[in-house]
Each structure stands twice: as structure tokens, then as C-alpha cells.
Enzyme design. Structure first.
Site, PDB file in Angstrom:
ATOM      1  N   GLU A 149       0.818  -1.211   0.000  1.00 56.51           N
ATOM      2  CA  GLU A 149       0.000   0.000   0.000  1.00 56.51           C
ATOM      3  C   GLU A 149       0.854   1.265   0.000  1.00 56.51           C
ATOM      4  OE1 GLU A 149      -2.218  -3.170   2.465  1.00 56.51           O
ATOM      5  OE2 GLU A 149      -0.152  -2.534   2.139  1.00 56.51           O
ATOM      6  N   CYS A 207      -2.464  -3.738   6.969  1.00 49.59           N
ATOM      7  CA  CYS A 207      -2.030  -3.778   8.363  1.00 49.59           C
ATOM      8  C   CYS A 207      -2.356  -2.440   9.022  1.00 49.59           C
ATOM      9  CB  CYS A 207      -0.531  -4.081   8.446  1.00 49.59           C
ATOM     10  SG  CYS A 207       0.521  -2.706   7.927  1.00 49.59           S
TER      11      CYS A 207
END
Length: 187
Positions: A77, A111
């Protein structure tokens, strides 16, 4: 709180399925994200991949580069966010405008670090393939979609999708990676 998020995600999934499921474009974007995850696996990285979609086009991609760069923050990401910044600069587009209209497709739930980073840049429409029961920041472990001390940040709209075999494929890639030893660990 985690149970509430899971219930909300389940309701969203039921609404999407009742509306005819996820469209072919979504499937195509996940396929692209999986290509990134498979590339990461070949490079002996944790196989997570993602794509950022704006106006029905992929404008940024990312896969884990932690081992390659020896930098623990180089998750898929964050790599995609860097590419998104480059895209906005190259095309003279305001990042805020692009982020609020874009969607990120991630093979695995972001996460905690990545979920907060997505929220910080305003890339808040997040679709992911499988939950991250060890580090998930969208409700599996901790929900950073809202709150966290700064109410000025936009809330994440993170949800898993029930697209044919997406979660299973994501889990399969993770299982394949963790079967072998990570050559870059210090153990």
C-alpha cells in the site's frame, strides 16, 4: 468493536451480493492486484499486492518490497501511495481530489500501519480479499478506520469482498510464502 466492524462488513457484502455481486471491473482489478502479489512472491516478499483505481483506470500499483529494500515500511500500500503521488504530480492533479474518488484493491486487509497511512492521504475506499488476523488495521486486529486521536482525518470505508475465490487465493499465496523460510529474517 471488532465484532461490530465484522457485522457491518458482512452487511455490506450482503448488499453487494444482493445487487448482483461485484462487477467484472472489480474482478479485473483484483486480478491485477494478484499479479502484483505473485510478483512479490517470486521476489521472496510477503505476497501482498494492490492497485489504485481512479476513473475506472489503474493509476498506481504496489507489492511488498520490504526484503528488497531492507525497509520494513515498504508494504504494498505504501509503495502504491508513492506511485499515486507520482501520478498526481505528472498529471498536475490535486492528490486530495484523486484520493477521495479512488479505490484501492488489496489482496490482504491492510495492516495497522498501512490502514492509517491510507486514511492519512485520504485514500479511504478500500476493498480487500482476505482478513489479516495478525496485523489487520481494518477491524481484524485493530480498527483505525476512524478515531485514533485525530477526527480531522477521513474515515476508511474498508471492506472485504466475497468475489469468487479472492480470499482463498490470497490465503493460498500467504501459505505458500510461509511454508518456506524467509531468507531475510534474523532468526
Amino acid at each position: 468493536m471488532v465484532k461490530i466492524v465484522k457485522v457491518v462488513n458482512t452487511i455490506l457484502e450482503m448488499i453487494v451480493m444482493a445487487a448482483g455481486g461485484i462487477d467484472d471491473a472489480c474482478d479485473s482489478f483484483f486480478q491485477d492486484a494478484f499479479r502484483m502479489a505473485e510478483f512479490a512472491l517470486k521476489k521472496k516478499e510477503v505476497p501482498v499486492g494492490c492497485v489504485v483505481v481512479y476513473e475506472e483506470r489503474v493509476i498506481a500499483r504496489g507489492c511488498n518490497e520490504v526484503n528488497l529494500t531492507k525497509n520494513a515500511t515498504r508494504h504494498a500500500e505504501l509503495v502504491a501511495i508513492d506511485h499515486l503521488i507520482e501520478y498526481c504530480k505528472k498529471n498536475s492533479l490535486p492528490m486530495e481530489k484523486v484520493c477521495c474518488s479512488a479505490t484501492i484493491y488489496v489482496t490482504v486487509e491492510p495492516c495497522i500501519m498501512c490502514a492509517f497511512a491510507l486514511r492519512t492521504v485520504g485514500l479511504v475506499d478500500v476493498l480487500y480479499g482476505c482478513s489479516n488476523d495478525r496485523f489487520g488495521g481494518c477491524g481484524s486486529v485493530l480498527d483505525v478506520s476512524r478515531g485514533c486521536g485525530d477526527s480531522k482525518l477521513p474515515e476508511l470505508k474498508a471492506r472485504s469482498v466475497k468475489l469468487a475465490n479472492v480470499a482463498e487465493k490470497a490465503m493460498g499465496l500467504l501459505q505458500e510464502f510461509y511454508k518456506g523460510a524467509n531468507p531475510n529474517t534474523q532468526f
